[in-house]
Design an enzyme around this catalytic site. Structure first.
Site, PDB file in Angstrom:
ATOM      1  N   ARG A   1      32.798  45.332  37.865  1.00 12.48           N
ATOM      2  CA  ARG A   1      31.626  45.754  38.248  1.00 12.48           C
ATOM      3  C   ARG A   1      31.484  44.883  39.566  1.00 12.48           C
ATOM      4  O   ARG A   1      31.760  43.882  39.655  1.00 12.48           O
ATOM      5  CB  ARG A   1      30.410  45.269  37.471  1.00 12.48           C
ATOM      6  CG  ARG A   1      30.095  46.198  36.304  1.00 12.48           C
ATOM      7  CD  ARG A   1      29.782  47.601  36.687  1.00 12.48           C
ATOM      8  NE  ARG A   1      29.635  48.644  35.655  1.00 12.48           N
ATOM      9  CZ  ARG A   1      30.322  49.313  34.910  1.00 12.48           C
ATOM     10  NH1 ARG A   1      31.612  49.435  35.535  1.00 12.48           N
ATOM     11  NH2 ARG A   1      30.074  50.153  34.036  1.00 12.48           N
TER      12      ARG A   1
ATOM     13  N   HIS B   1      34.601  54.099  42.591  1.00 15.93           N
ATOM     14  CA  HIS B   1      34.545  53.848  40.997  1.00 15.93           C
ATOM     15  C   HIS B   1      35.184  55.248  40.454  1.00 15.93           C
ATOM     16  O   HIS B   1      34.760  55.963  39.581  1.00 15.93           O
ATOM     17  CB  HIS B   1      33.093  53.979  40.768  1.00 15.93           C
ATOM     18  CG  HIS B   1      32.688  53.316  39.254  1.00 15.93           C
ATOM     19  ND1 HIS B   1      31.436  52.638  39.019  1.00 15.93           N
ATOM     20  CD2 HIS B   1      33.549  52.991  38.427  1.00 15.93           C
ATOM     21  CE1 HIS B   1      31.389  52.349  37.979  1.00 15.93           C
ATOM     22  NE2 HIS B   1      32.665  52.307  37.545  1.00 15.93           N
TER      23      HIS B   1
ATOM     24  N   GLU C   1      29.348  46.142  45.276  1.00 11.81           N
ATOM     25  CA  GLU C   1      27.570  45.958  45.183  1.00 11.81           C
ATOM     26  C   GLU C   1      27.217  45.895  46.814  1.00 11.81           C
ATOM     27  O   GLU C   1      27.612  45.250  47.447  1.00 11.81           O
ATOM     28  CB  GLU C   1      27.378  44.367  44.444  1.00 11.81           C
ATOM     29  CG  GLU C   1      25.960  44.398  44.398  1.00 11.81           C
ATOM     30  CD  GLU C   1      25.587  43.238  43.904  1.00 11.81           C
ATOM     31  OE1 GLU C   1      24.740  43.076  42.792  1.00 11.81           O
ATOM     32  OE2 GLU C   1      26.012  41.928  44.297  1.00 11.81           O
TER      33      GLU C   1
END
Length: 326
Positions: free
Chosen positions: A237, A284, A263
């Protein structure tokens, strides 16, 4: 699940297998538990088959589903739709995270092997010169033999990466606060602190869970610990990394990166990470896509068959495991 995902997961083969083990309404696919037809169906539902895009199963949904006893998730994490109300009610939950872990691990292993071989650098140089040269002299330090690879997080995916890398002549080190020395020995890895891992590895691969404790665990200081030429791989993540600090390090050219998560997840169009030659950036994409979705569907059907036969799930998710799963 999201209706546009249903055709990929619920193909004819999967639907036929489902029909053999449970009574299923294959035509009722929704991402809205408030629809009148869905509310009607929930009254007689014993188990839900969910996937990405499933809304929260909260107390209100459970009140409309008095018979609901099980949720089988044909995807990875259940954090986004299994609520405290589900655990309080005693709903049993299964996830196809094990099936989704394999393509992520395969992507990671490919990234590690290509990174140590400096494939992108060699490609760029070959594209520039467009002729033969002494490649061994030009890239004297490439290769995977006796390289040190660090795995941050002995999660399901992290362990699968370790298992796949066992076939190669690599030195594997792991950081995970929950991993015992005995378990590290079983995995044939060396257990180290996160600072040491960042400092000694040729490749640092991130597989820790997303939580308040892991936010920005790879920060400016730990990025600075990485040696020149280190490759940082993130298939976990984006929130686990200080994005600003990482971007600055990569812009300097000091380290390399393979980034499948960032992010924010979708970087602004002017982010330098799209164009830096030392960055391989994907959207992703490491998890299940295309034919890999069928692996998750097959696992979910097997779990529903076990539930229908009164047997425990082979891949249960427990409330107490959520903080330690990636």
């Amino acid at each position: 699940m999201a209706p546009d995902l249903a055709p990929s997961l619920l193909d004819e083969h999967t639907l036929n297998r489902l029909a053999q083990v449970v009574e299923v309404d294959a035509g009722l696919v929704t991402d809205d538990f408030g629809r009148a037809d869905v509310l009607t169906a929930l009254r007689d539902t014993d188990a839900l088959l969910t996937s990405w895009g499933c809304p929260e199963i909260d107390a209100g949904v459970l009140a409309s589903a008095p018979r609901l006893k099980a949720v089988v998730h044909a995807a990875g994490s259940v954090r986004w739709h299994i609520t405290e109300a589900c655990w309080d009610r005693g709903i049993v939950v299964s996830s196809a995270a094990a099936a989704n872990a394999l393509p992520v691990a395969e992507y990671t292993v490919a990234a590690i092997l290509f990174s140590n071989k400096r494939v992108l650098d060699v490609r760029d140089e070959y594209r520039r010169v467009r002729k033969g040269q002494d490649w061994r002299a030009r890239f004297p330090d490439v290769g995977n033999y006796r390289r040190t690879v660090g795995i941050v997080g002995a999660s399901r995916i992290g362990r699968r990466v370790v298992e796949l890398l066992a076939a190669y002549s690599l030195d594997l080190v792991v950081h995970d606060p929950y991993l015992s020395v005995r378990e590290a020995e079983r995995l044939r890895v060396r257990l180290v602190s996160l600072d040491e891992l960042c400092a000694v590895c040729d490749v640092v691969s991130l597989h820790a869970p997303e939580s308040p404790e892991t936010r920005h665990m790879i920060d400016r200081r730990r990025l600075a610990l990485m040696r020149d030429g280190t490759t940082f791989v993130n298939t976990s993540r984006g929130s686990l990394v200080d994005q600003e600090a990482l971007t600055e390090e990569l812009a300097s050219g000091r380290i390399h990166a393979v980034l499948d998560t960032t992010e924010p997840e979708h970087l602004p169009a002017d982010s330098p990470l799209y164009d830096l030659p030392n960055v391989l950036l994907t959207p992703h994409f490491a998890g299940s896509f295309g034919t890999e979705l069928r692996r998750m569907a097959d696992l979910a059907v097997e779990e529903l068959a076990r539930y229908a036969a009164g047997r425990p799930f082979a891949h249960p998710v427990r409330r107490e495991d959520l903080d330690r799963s990636a």
